[in-house]
Scaffold this active site. Structure first.
Site, PDB file in Angstrom:
ATOM      1  N   HIS A 170       1.028  -0.987   0.093  1.00 59.43           N
ATOM      2  CA  HIS A 170       0.116   0.044   0.181  1.00 59.43           C
ATOM      3  C   HIS A 170       1.042   1.161  -0.013  1.00 59.43           C
ATOM      4  O   HIS A 170       1.921   1.224   0.504  1.00 59.43           O
ATOM      5  CB  HIS A 170      -0.752   0.286   1.309  1.00 59.43           C
ATOM      6  CG  HIS A 170      -1.594  -0.998   1.784  1.00 59.43           C
ATOM      7  ND1 HIS A 170      -1.122  -2.290   2.353  1.00 59.43           N
ATOM      8  CD2 HIS A 170      -3.175  -1.281   1.529  1.00 59.43           C
ATOM      9  CE1 HIS A 170      -2.100  -2.885   2.310  1.00 59.43           C
ATOM     10  NE2 HIS A 170      -3.313  -2.504   2.038  1.00 59.43           N
ATOM     11  N   ASP A 226       2.459   2.047   3.280  1.00 60.95           N
ATOM     12  CA  ASP A 226       3.358   0.992   4.042  1.00 60.95           C
ATOM     13  C   ASP A 226       4.825   1.585   3.735  1.00 60.95           C
ATOM     14  O   ASP A 226       5.728   1.119   4.606  1.00 60.95           O
ATOM     15  CB  ASP A 226       3.482  -0.389   3.428  1.00 60.95           C
ATOM     16  CG  ASP A 226       1.817  -1.135   3.424  1.00 60.95           C
ATOM     17  OD1 ASP A 226       1.229  -0.623   4.143  1.00 60.95           O
ATOM     18  OD2 ASP A 226       1.564  -1.707   2.506  1.00 60.95           O
ATOM     19  N   GLU A 240     -10.896  -7.353  -3.942  1.00 62.44           N
ATOM     20  CA  GLU A 240     -10.555  -8.357  -2.901  1.00 62.44           C
ATOM     21  C   GLU A 240     -11.647  -8.367  -2.041  1.00 62.44           C
ATOM     22  O   GLU A 240     -12.020  -7.587  -1.276  1.00 62.44           O
ATOM     23  CB  GLU A 240      -9.225  -7.995  -1.960  1.00 62.44           C
ATOM     24  CG  GLU A 240      -8.761  -8.778  -1.229  1.00 62.44           C
ATOM     25  CD  GLU A 240      -7.390  -8.573  -0.350  1.00 62.44           C
ATOM     26  OE1 GLU A 240      -6.618  -7.987  -1.016  1.00 62.44           O
ATOM     27  OE2 GLU A 240      -7.638  -8.972   0.855  1.00 62.44           O
ATOM     28  N   GLU A 295      -8.791 -13.944  -0.845  1.00 60.36           N
ATOM     29  CA  GLU A 295      -7.860 -14.156   0.393  1.00 60.36           C
ATOM     30  C   GLU A 295      -8.683 -15.375   1.143  1.00 60.36           C
ATOM     31  O   GLU A 295     -10.008 -15.279   1.465  1.00 60.36           O
ATOM     32  CB  GLU A 295      -7.876 -12.971   1.177  1.00 60.36           C
ATOM     33  CG  GLU A 295      -7.208 -13.285   2.452  1.00 60.36           C
ATOM     34  CD  GLU A 295      -6.715 -11.909   3.232  1.00 60.36           C
ATOM     35  OE1 GLU A 295      -6.509 -11.045   2.710  1.00 60.36           O
ATOM     36  OE2 GLU A 295      -6.718 -11.641   4.308  1.00 60.36           O
ATOM     37  N   HIS A 319     -10.571 -14.302   4.432  1.00 61.95           N
ATOM     38  CA  HIS A 319     -11.826 -13.647   4.073  1.00 61.95           C
ATOM     39  C   HIS A 319     -12.883 -14.488   3.326  1.00 61.95           C
ATOM     40  O   HIS A 319     -14.207 -14.154   3.809  1.00 61.95           O
ATOM     41  CB  HIS A 319     -11.596 -12.652   2.989  1.00 61.95           C
ATOM     42  CG  HIS A 319     -10.826 -11.459   3.336  1.00 61.95           C
ATOM     43  ND1 HIS A 319     -10.282 -10.374   2.508  1.00 61.95           N
ATOM     44  CD2 HIS A 319      -9.869 -11.391   4.354  1.00 61.95           C
ATOM     45  CE1 HIS A 319      -9.226  -9.677   3.043  1.00 61.95           C
ATOM     46  NE2 HIS A 319      -9.169 -10.073   4.172  1.00 61.95           N
ATOM     47  N   ASP A 350      -4.483 -13.919  -1.925  1.00 63.22           N
ATOM     48  CA  ASP A 350      -3.883 -13.554  -0.454  1.00 63.22           C
ATOM     49  C   ASP A 350      -3.813 -14.749   0.300  1.00 63.22           C
ATOM     50  O   ASP A 350      -4.840 -15.326   0.575  1.00 63.22           O
ATOM     51  CB  ASP A 350      -4.611 -12.330   0.083  1.00 63.22           C
ATOM     52  CG  ASP A 350      -4.193 -11.125  -0.682  1.00 63.22           C
ATOM     53  OD1 ASP A 350      -3.286 -10.839  -1.635  1.00 63.22           O
ATOM     54  OD2 ASP A 350      -4.450 -10.026   0.157  1.00 63.22           O
ATOM     55  N   ASP A 409     -10.235 -11.738  11.323  1.00 65.99           N
ATOM     56  CA  ASP A 409      -9.176 -12.032  10.342  1.00 65.99           C
ATOM     57  C   ASP A 409      -7.981 -12.015  10.940  1.00 65.99           C
ATOM     58  O   ASP A 409      -7.260 -11.075  11.180  1.00 65.99           O
ATOM     59  CB  ASP A 409      -9.250 -10.640   9.242  1.00 65.99           C
ATOM     60  CG  ASP A 409      -8.484 -10.845   8.064  1.00 65.99           C
ATOM     61  OD1 ASP A 409      -8.116 -11.972   7.918  1.00 65.99           O
ATOM     62  OD2 ASP A 409      -8.477  -9.777   7.284  1.00 65.99           O
ATOM     63  N   ASP A 411      -5.124 -13.513   9.809  1.00 70.25           N
ATOM     64  CA  ASP A 411      -4.145 -13.449   8.972  1.00 70.25           C
ATOM     65  C   ASP A 411      -3.027 -14.262   9.299  1.00 70.25           C
ATOM     66  O   ASP A 411      -1.850 -13.725   9.284  1.00 70.25           O
ATOM     67  CB  ASP A 411      -3.690 -12.127   8.893  1.00 70.25           C
ATOM     68  CG  ASP A 411      -4.611 -11.113   7.738  1.00 70.25           C
ATOM     69  OD1 ASP A 411      -5.137 -11.656   7.128  1.00 70.25           O
ATOM     70  OD2 ASP A 411      -4.622  -9.969   7.926  1.00 70.25           O
ATOM     71  N   ASP A 468      -0.167 -12.504   2.510  1.00 69.73           N
ATOM     72  CA  ASP A 468      -1.089 -11.647   3.331  1.00 69.73           C
ATOM     73  C   ASP A 468      -1.247 -12.092   4.840  1.00 69.73           C
ATOM     74  O   ASP A 468      -2.420 -12.545   5.035  1.00 69.73           O
ATOM     75  CB  ASP A 468      -2.617 -11.041   2.906  1.00 69.73           C
ATOM     76  CG  ASP A 468      -2.897  -9.767   3.200  1.00 69.73           C
ATOM     77  OD1 ASP A 468      -2.341  -9.288   4.396  1.00 69.73           O
ATOM     78  OD2 ASP A 468      -3.997  -9.489   3.004  1.00 69.73           O
TER      79      ASP A 468
HETATM   80  C1  XUL Z   1      -7.223  -6.674   4.736  1.00 68.96           C
HETATM   81  C2  XUL Z   1      -6.538  -7.025   3.622  1.00 68.96           C
HETATM   82  C3  XUL Z   1      -5.747  -6.105   3.165  1.00 68.96           C
HETATM   83  C4  XUL Z   1      -5.766  -6.202   1.547  1.00 68.96           C
HETATM   84  C5  XUL Z   1      -4.965  -5.111   0.768  1.00 68.96           C
HETATM   85  O1  XUL Z   1      -7.798  -7.761   5.229  1.00 68.96           O
HETATM   86  O2  XUL Z   1      -6.685  -8.112   3.188  1.00 68.96           O
HETATM   87  O3  XUL Z   1      -4.424  -6.223   3.392  1.00 68.96           O
HETATM   88  O4  XUL Z   1      -5.191  -7.366   1.350  1.00 68.96           O
HETATM   89  O5  XUL Z   1      -5.419  -3.938   1.026  1.00 68.96           O
HETATM   90 CO    CO Z   2      -5.446  -9.300   1.602  1.00 62.90          CO
END
Ligand code: XUL
Ligand code: CO
Length: 435
Positions: free
Chosen positions: A99, A102, A230, A266, A269, A294, A305, A307, A337
């Site tokens: 991003h 970042d 996404e 993702e 998600h 992702d 989430d 991650d 991710d």
């Molecule tokens: C948030 C997420 C983000 C996107 C990019 O849940 O997955 O990091 O991948 O904005």
């Molecule tokens: Co993501």
């Protein structure tokens, strides 16, 4: 200066290796179904989770204190670039994603912020030239700054919409400059908390307007990368407009954007939306919307989430099955991710995390390729739907019968027989391929 001097370049040593800083399955040059593993998998580093995340959670401050953290903002940003490329080189990661926020510190004015970004992008560009590492996709963070508390493209405040547009424009310029293969829109705070204060129709129209403006600008500057959405059902907002693949496809079709976008799917998600990772990939694939991944995993006992780094070979196998069946990645790839846990405080943990994720998907790729080569599921499925290749089934598929004719036909049937779906047998076969 090296940031990860404790670690040498990670090599493939095979599955019997006792070295935890080696790959057991990821052998980048190994050819699977006519393509090198590294080109099938196109692994990418997520800049945010790897270089800027502090391990903060709602109950506690940062725990992941890195060597660059005591530097002044621009020096810190530069150190992160160096650290990031050293990290990717050591792991053999050929792509990264980021991003805008970042890579460089925000400032009081957009002008200053963009200047900061330009300075860091210069450095990133030279590191890309030095290493040959490529940008998988760029994106803009339009959710962290308090300005976006009501959303970005869906904010009730038109000045915020304009601010978001400026960030998207700049992030597209950067992505084009770095020859990015794609550009992601993840709907940060594009959603709502309560419908009592929300004009849902205007918000959705405006979201589509922002996306349309972005595609028009991309045409204007000659950015040829792939746009992705996404999907995510909730978090940070209670209801995210990009809920899941089906919702996003409907949105894109409604606003005539479906030819311009594909999905970045993702895993975590998908499960938050009440689907499996494979379900989302399958739906995208059969609709020609498969784009990028992702990779991560959630915790099914938790409703958010998390991650985490993917370690589930079963899921990875099914994800790579869908990817291969979609014809493989073109502009897309496999972006981790994922973040280390807040108690995994050593930089070594970052290496273990990526090694685990890369090996999991490498193993998944090998198993999926064998399954496809042997047509395990295809043969079964072909047979299961055989009734549509002849007689009344063929007529249904070819649109040759009316409802009345079908009713007449059904009246002649005495006994309808069904075969077993053989789910348990198929699950056993899948396990046999994995073991
Ligand atoms: C948030 C997420 C983000 C996107 C990019 O849940 O997955 O990091 O991948 O904005
Ligand atoms: Co993501």
């Amino acid at each position: 200066m090296a940031f990860f001097s404790k670690v040498e370049k990670i090599k493939f040593e095979g599955k019997d290796s006792k070295n935890l800083l080696s790959f057991r399955h990821y052998n980048p040059e190994e050819v699977i179904m006519g393509k090198k593993m590294k080109d099938h998998l196109k692994f990418a580093m997520s800049y945010w989770h790897t270089l800027t995340a502090g391990g903060n959670d709602p109950f506690g401050d940062a725990t992941l204190i890195r060597e660059w953290d005591n530097l002044l903002p621009m020096e810190k940003a530069k150190a992160r670039v160096k650290a990031g490329f050293e990290f990717m080189e050591k792991l053999g990661l050929e792509y990264f994603c980021f991003h805008d926020k970042d890579i460089a510190p925000e400032a009081d004015t957009l002008e200053e912020y963009f200047k900061n970004l330009d300075e860091i992008v210069d450095l990133i560009e030279s590191e890309m030239k030095r290493t040959g590492i490529k940008l998988l996709w760029g994106t803009s963070n339009m959710f962290s700054n308090p300005r976006f508390l009501h959303g970005a493209g869906t904010s009730c405040n038109a000045d915020v919409f304009a601010w978001a547009a400026a960030q998207v424009k700049n992030a597209l310029d950067i992505t084009k400059r770095l020859d990015g293969q794609g550009y992601v829109f993840w709907g940060g705070r594009e959603g709502y908390e309560t419908l009592l204060n929300t004009d849902m129709k205007l918000e959705l129209d405006n979201l589509a307007r922002l996306l349309t403006l972005a595609t028009e600008y991309a045409d204007e500057i000659g950015f040829e990368g792939q746009f992705y959405i996404e999907p995510k059902p909730k978090e940070p907002t209670k209801h995210q407009y990009d809920f899941d693949v089906a919702t996003v496809m409907n949105f894109l079709r409604t606003y005539n954007l479906d030819k311009k976008f594909k999905m970045n799917i993702e895993a975590n998600h998908a499960t938050l939306a009440g689907h499996t990772f494979q379900h989302e990939l399958r739906l995208a694939r059969i609709n020609g919307m498969f784009g990028s991944i992702d990779a991560n995993k959630g915790d099914l006992l938790l409703g958010w989430d998390t991650d985490q780094f993917p370690t589930d070979v079963y899921d990875a196998t099914l994800a790579m099955y869908e990817t291969l069946m979609a014809g493989g990645f073109t502009t897309g790839g496999l972006n981790f991710d994922a973040k280390v846990r807040r108690a995994s405080t050593d930089t070594l943990d970052l290496f273990y995390a990526y090694i685990g994720g890369m090996d999991t998907f490498a193993k998944g790729l090998k198993v999926a390729a064998k399954l496809i080569e042997d047509k395990v599921f295809e043969n079964f499925i072909e047979k299961r739907y055989e009734s549509y290749t002849r007689g009344v089934g063929k007529d249904i598929v070819e649109g040759k019968v009316t409802l009345k004719e079908l009713a007449e036909y059904a009246l002649t049937l005495k006994d309808v027989k069904n075969d077993s779906g053989r789910q348990e047998m198929l699950e056993n076969i899948l396990n046999n391929y994995i073991y």
